[in-house]
Structure formats: structure tokens, C-alpha cells
Design a protein around this motif. Sequence first.
Motif, PDB file in Angstrom:
ATOM      1  N   ALA A  46       0.833  -1.211   0.000  1.00  0.00           N
ATOM      2  CA  ALA A  46       0.000   0.000   0.000  1.00  0.00           C
ATOM      3  C   ALA A  46       0.866   1.259   0.000  1.00  0.00           C
ATOM      4  O   ALA A  46       0.535   2.253  -0.674  1.00  0.00           O
ATOM      5  CB  ALA A  46      -0.924  -0.016   1.215  1.00  0.00           C
ATOM      6  N   ARG A  47       1.971   1.227   0.703  1.00  0.00           N
ATOM      7  CA  ARG A  47       2.846   2.402   0.786  1.00  0.00           C
ATOM      8  C   ARG A  47       3.474   2.727  -0.562  1.00  0.00           C
ATOM      9  O   ARG A  47       3.795   3.883  -0.841  1.00  0.00           O
ATOM     10  CB  ARG A  47       3.931   2.133   1.829  1.00  0.00           C
ATOM     11  N   GLU A  48       3.622   1.721  -1.409  1.00  0.00           N
ATOM     12  CA  GLU A  48       4.315   1.920  -2.679  1.00  0.00           C
ATOM     13  C   GLU A  48       3.520   2.732  -3.697  1.00  0.00           C
ATOM     14  O   GLU A  48       4.058   3.071  -4.753  1.00  0.00           O
ATOM     15  CB  GLU A  48       4.679   0.565  -3.293  1.00  0.00           C
ATOM     16  N   VAL A  49       2.276   3.025  -3.397  1.00  0.00           N
ATOM     17  CA  VAL A  49       1.490   3.823  -4.333  1.00  0.00           C
ATOM     18  C   VAL A  49       2.139   5.194  -4.571  1.00  0.00           C
ATOM     19  O   VAL A  49       1.960   5.799  -5.635  1.00  0.00           O
ATOM     20  CB  VAL A  49       0.046   3.982  -3.806  1.00  0.00           C
ATOM     21  N   ILE A  50       2.913   5.661  -3.600  1.00  0.00           N
ATOM     22  CA  ILE A  50       3.605   6.947  -3.764  1.00  0.00           C
ATOM     23  C   ILE A  50       5.096   6.756  -4.034  1.00  0.00           C
ATOM     24  O   ILE A  50       5.811   7.732  -4.248  1.00  0.00           O
ATOM     25  CB  ILE A  50       3.420   7.847  -2.523  1.00  0.00           C
ATOM     26  N   ARG A  51       5.575   5.514  -4.034  1.00  0.00           N
ATOM     27  CA  ARG A  51       6.997   5.251  -4.198  1.00  0.00           C
ATOM     28  C   ARG A  51       7.368   4.782  -5.601  1.00  0.00           C
ATOM     29  O   ARG A  51       8.541   4.833  -5.985  1.00  0.00           O
ATOM     30  CB  ARG A  51       7.440   4.174  -3.194  1.00  0.00           C
ATOM     31  N   ILE A  52       6.396   4.343  -6.373  1.00  0.00           N
ATOM     32  CA  ILE A  52       6.702   3.756  -7.676  1.00  0.00           C
ATOM     33  C   ILE A  52       7.428   4.726  -8.613  1.00  0.00           C
ATOM     34  O   ILE A  52       8.378   4.322  -9.292  1.00  0.00           O
ATOM     35  CB  ILE A  52       5.412   3.199  -8.318  1.00  0.00           C
ATOM     36  N   PRO A  53       7.046   6.009  -8.717  1.00  0.00           N
ATOM     37  CA  PRO A  53       7.819   6.917  -9.595  1.00  0.00           C
ATOM     38  C   PRO A  53       9.299   6.955  -9.236  1.00  0.00           C
ATOM     39  O   PRO A  53      10.156   7.017 -10.134  1.00  0.00           O
ATOM     40  CB  PRO A  53       7.136   8.273  -9.369  1.00  0.00           C
ATOM     41  N   ALA A  54       9.615   6.918  -7.940  1.00  0.00           N
ATOM     42  CA  ALA A  54      11.023   6.925  -7.536  1.00  0.00           C
ATOM     43  C   ALA A  54      11.707   5.630  -7.954  1.00  0.00           C
ATOM     44  O   ALA A  54      12.871   5.641  -8.387  1.00  0.00           O
ATOM     45  CB  ALA A  54      11.127   7.125  -6.026  1.00  0.00           C
ATOM     46  N   TYR A  55      10.996   4.508  -7.822  1.00  0.00           N
ATOM     47  CA  TYR A  55      11.563   3.227  -8.246  1.00  0.00           C
ATOM     48  C   TYR A  55      11.850   3.229  -9.753  1.00  0.00           C
ATOM     49  O   TYR A  55      12.894   2.743 -10.196  1.00  0.00           O
ATOM     50  CB  TYR A  55      10.616   2.082  -7.913  1.00  0.00           C
ATOM     51  N   VAL A  56      10.912   3.767 -10.532  1.00  0.00           N
ATOM     52  CA  VAL A  56      11.112   3.825 -11.981  1.00  0.00           C
ATOM     53  C   VAL A  56      12.282   4.737 -12.318  1.00  0.00           C
ATOM     54  O   VAL A  56      13.086   4.455 -13.214  1.00  0.00           O
ATOM     55  CB  VAL A  56       9.819   4.302 -12.683  1.00  0.00           C
ATOM     56  N   GLY A  57      12.408   5.838 -11.581  1.00  0.00           N
ATOM     57  CA  GLY A  57      13.526   6.738 -11.806  1.00  0.00           C
ATOM     58  C   GLY A  57      14.866   6.069 -11.538  1.00  0.00           C
ATOM     59  O   GLY A  57      15.830   6.262 -12.276  1.00  0.00           O
ATOM     60  N   GLU A  58      14.932   5.264 -10.466  1.00  0.00           N
ATOM     61  CA  GLU A  58      16.156   4.528 -10.179  1.00  0.00           C
ATOM     62  C   GLU A  58      16.473   3.545 -11.292  1.00  0.00           C
ATOM     63  O   GLU A  58      17.639   3.359 -11.665  1.00  0.00           O
ATOM     64  CB  GLU A  58      16.023   3.789  -8.844  1.00  0.00           C
ATOM     65  N   ALA A  59      15.444   2.864 -11.816  1.00  0.00           N
ATOM     66  CA  ALA A  59      15.665   1.890 -12.881  1.00  0.00           C
ATOM     67  C   ALA A  59      16.123   2.560 -14.164  1.00  0.00           C
ATOM     68  O   ALA A  59      16.854   1.955 -14.963  1.00  0.00           O
ATOM     69  CB  ALA A  59      14.386   1.098 -13.137  1.00  0.00           C
ATOM     70  N   ASN A  60      15.736   3.809 -14.380  1.00  0.00           N
ATOM     71  CA  ASN A  60      16.085   4.523 -15.612  1.00  0.00           C
ATOM     72  C   ASN A  60      17.289   5.444 -15.461  1.00  0.00           C
ATOM     73  O   ASN A  60      17.550   6.262 -16.340  1.00  0.00           O
ATOM     74  CB  ASN A  60      14.889   5.363 -16.082  1.00  0.00           C
ATOM     75  N   GLN A  61      17.985   5.339 -14.336  1.00  0.00           N
ATOM     76  CA  GLN A  61      19.098   6.265 -14.107  1.00  0.00           C
ATOM     77  C   GLN A  61      20.176   6.049 -15.174  1.00  0.00           C
ATOM     78  O   GLN A  61      20.459   4.941 -15.597  1.00  0.00           O
ATOM     79  CB  GLN A  61      19.682   6.067 -12.715  1.00  0.00           C
ATOM     80  N   ASP A  62      20.803   7.156 -15.600  1.00  0.00           N
ATOM     81  CA  ASP A  62      21.814   7.096 -16.658  1.00  0.00           C
ATOM     82  C   ASP A  62      23.208   7.102 -16.053  1.00  0.00           C
ATOM     83  O   ASP A  62      23.405   7.136 -14.836  1.00  0.00           O
ATOM     84  CB  ASP A  62      21.655   8.259 -17.627  1.00  0.00           C
ATOM     85  N   ALA A  63      24.203   7.084 -16.914  1.00  0.00           N
ATOM     86  CA  ALA A  63      25.588   7.013 -16.453  1.00  0.00           C
ATOM     87  C   ALA A  63      25.969   8.242 -15.638  1.00  0.00           C
ATOM     88  O   ALA A  63      26.741   8.168 -14.681  1.00  0.00           O
ATOM     89  CB  ALA A  63      26.528   6.865 -17.641  1.00  0.00           C
ATOM     90  N   GLU A  64      25.440   9.414 -16.036  1.00  0.00           N
ATOM     91  CA  GLU A  64      25.767  10.638 -15.309  1.00  0.00           C
ATOM     92  C   GLU A  64      25.287  10.562 -13.867  1.00  0.00           C
ATOM     93  O   GLU A  64      26.012  10.943 -12.943  1.00  0.00           O
ATOM     94  CB  GLU A  64      25.116  11.831 -16.001  1.00  0.00           C
ATOM     95  N   ARG A  65      24.078  10.020 -13.682  1.00  0.00           N
ATOM     96  CA  ARG A  65      23.542   9.894 -12.325  1.00  0.00           C
ATOM     97  C   ARG A  65      24.348   8.868 -11.543  1.00  0.00           C
ATOM     98  O   ARG A  65      24.544   9.004 -10.338  1.00  0.00           O
ATOM     99  CB  ARG A  65      22.072   9.477 -12.385  1.00  0.00           C
ATOM    100  N   GLU A  66      24.826   7.827 -12.225  1.00  0.00           N
ATOM    101  CA  GLU A  66      25.641   6.818 -11.558  1.00  0.00           C
ATOM    102  C   GLU A  66      26.935   7.434 -11.033  1.00  0.00           C
ATOM    103  O   GLU A  66      27.405   7.126  -9.949  1.00  0.00           O
ATOM    104  CB  GLU A  66      25.948   5.674 -12.525  1.00  0.00           C
ATOM    105  N   ARG A  67      27.508   8.363 -11.832  1.00  0.00           N
ATOM    106  CA  ARG A  67      28.750   8.991 -11.407  1.00  0.00           C
ATOM    107  C   ARG A  67      28.534   9.928 -10.224  1.00  0.00           C
ATOM    108  O   ARG A  67      29.437  10.174  -9.433  1.00  0.00           O
ATOM    109  CB  ARG A  67      29.354   9.773 -12.578  1.00  0.00           C
TER     110      ARG A  67
END
Length: 339
Positions: A46-67
Motif C-alpha cells: 500500500a505504501r508503494e502507491v507513492i513510491r513507484i515513480p522513484a523506483y522507476v527513476g532509479e531503474a532509468n538512471q543514466d551514467a551521469e547519475r551513476e557517477r
Amino acid sequence: MAKSVMLAYALWAVGGPLGLHHLYLGRDSHALLWMLTLGGFGFGWAREVIRIPAYVGEANQDAERERKRPPAMVPPPVSPVRFAGQVCVGIYFGTVALIGLNSLSFFYLIVLPLCVGAGVHLVSSVGQQTSDLQKTLTACLITSPVFYGSTLSPLPISLAASVTAAQHRRFKTPQTPQSTQELGPRLYRLGLAWLAFSAPLGYCIFHNTTATLYYLSDCVAALLDIFWFLPWLRNVLEYILLMPYRILCVLTGGGYYEEAWRKVLETLLKEHTEREKEALQVLSLEAEASLEEITRSYRELAKTWHPDHNPRKDAEAMFVKIQEAYEVLLRRHKPHRFK
């Protein structure tokens, strides 16, 4: 390929408690945790209803964000939610071990602390963080002997492991995202982990089916007897409690009007437990012995082995064994007071 927020929400709604959205996003540790706890006992899902955008953002992070990720020597911030999850899942894993593995040698010294530590580490490894597995398990092994033999021991062991995991938290080492790996091997590893968790518990449940069903039927009978002064309410409760069996009968074409609960027991309790088999041997009876035959054999043996009439040294122990065997078999034939 970039992950979709809409698809992640769809998977969350359809199979969230089983971790389908985490599997889609490459969060395999989180997916396994959700499979074993049904979405964090429902609260995490139930808590993840507000967390999913952050999870998707982590999955789509690029090399610049990794650095830009903080250096490995800088620990991630402490999360009270993660800490509470570690404690709860550690207790959960320990409770499952108490149910399914407590007959193993060195259970309280090795098996239980390892199970609790595995649960704590699973939560600490969710997302971009992890902890030191070796130190977490060491804390469990050190704490366990202090509470040896206690059914409440998973609580202090889990607390010690969670504190240790929080002290040694760190970011995961950058590697190939799991979402880009082949799905087959990932499902294979998750399946093995799920099987390792559920197999001991399933074996315990099926091995003790007879005792479990007798206990449940006694509880239901006692519950219904509370409402003896309101027959209509008693009938309604009985109808509701027997609903799963009635649905099964409708699907299989069977009837359920006559002694419904007893028919359930007669169908499922075909095999005697080891305790019942031993009781039958003590009273020298066959598996199909009736209540009258059991009572007659008990009276004859009790009279023979009564300490007041038998001078042998083992008479008292044998007499107690006969009484216990009779109680076990009497419970099997005890009529359940259902309509």
C-alpha cells in the motif's frame, strides 16, 4: 529500454503483493521480499502507491547519475522504515523456522539465527543499499545462545541483527542493472529462494495435517458453542465457516448437507500421525480400531500395568504411556459438535 511508470503501476495493481512490478524494474531482492511476505504484509504494498515513480527513476538512471552517486565510504542515510522492516521480517523468518525446522539439531544455536539473519539481510539489500552479511549473521549467532530455547528468541536476535546491519549499511557496488539481464536466470534464482523458504514450512504443515485439522475443528466447535443461546447466530456462523468446503463440493459435484465438517475430516485425515501410530502400537490395535475396541484395550492394559497391581519397576512408566496413548486415540474419535 526505459521503464514505464504506467506499466509499473499496472503491475503493482495486478500483482503487487507478489512483487511483479519490482521484477519488471529489476529490483529482484525487493521482488523476493514481496513474494515471501505478500507485499510486506500488505502495508509495504500500500505504501508503494507513492513510491513507484522513484523506483522507476532509479531503474532509468543514466551514467551521469551513476557517477554522481555518493562515494562508497559514505553510508546511506538511516531509514526508520527500513529498520522496522528488518526487525519484522527477521522475526517472520524466525517464526517460520520455529514452525518448520525446530526438530533439527542445534536449531537454536545455528539454524534459527541463520534464518533470522537471512530475513534481516534481505530487507537491508532492497534498492540501492546493502549491508555486511557476515557481520549480520555473526550478531545473530552471538545473540541466539543468550535466549536459547525461548519461543520469543526471534525478537532479540532480529533486533541485534538489524542494529548491526544498520551500522554497516553501504551503497551497492555499481554493476549491470538486473533489469537488463535475461529474465529466465533471474526467475530461476528467485524460484530457488522461494522454494528454500517455503519447503520446510509446507512439509511441517502437511506432516501435521491431522493434528492441525483436529485443533482447528475443536476451535471452531468451541466458538460455535459460545452462541448456544442464539441458535440462529450459531447457524449463520457455521454456514460462513463451512463456506470454503461447500464451494469445494459445488465445484466437485459433492454434497454437503450431512455432517459437513466430519466429512471434511474423514476425507483429509486418512493417514495417522506418528503419534497416533505409536499410540495404536502401545494399545496393540489396528488402524481401523473402533472407539469401543480402543476403550476395551485401554482398560485391560491399564488394569494389567497399574502400579498398585504390578510389581515391575517399569509398571508406572508403562501405565502413563498407556494413558497417553488412550488420550491420543480418544481425541481422534471425539465427536465434533456441529449441526
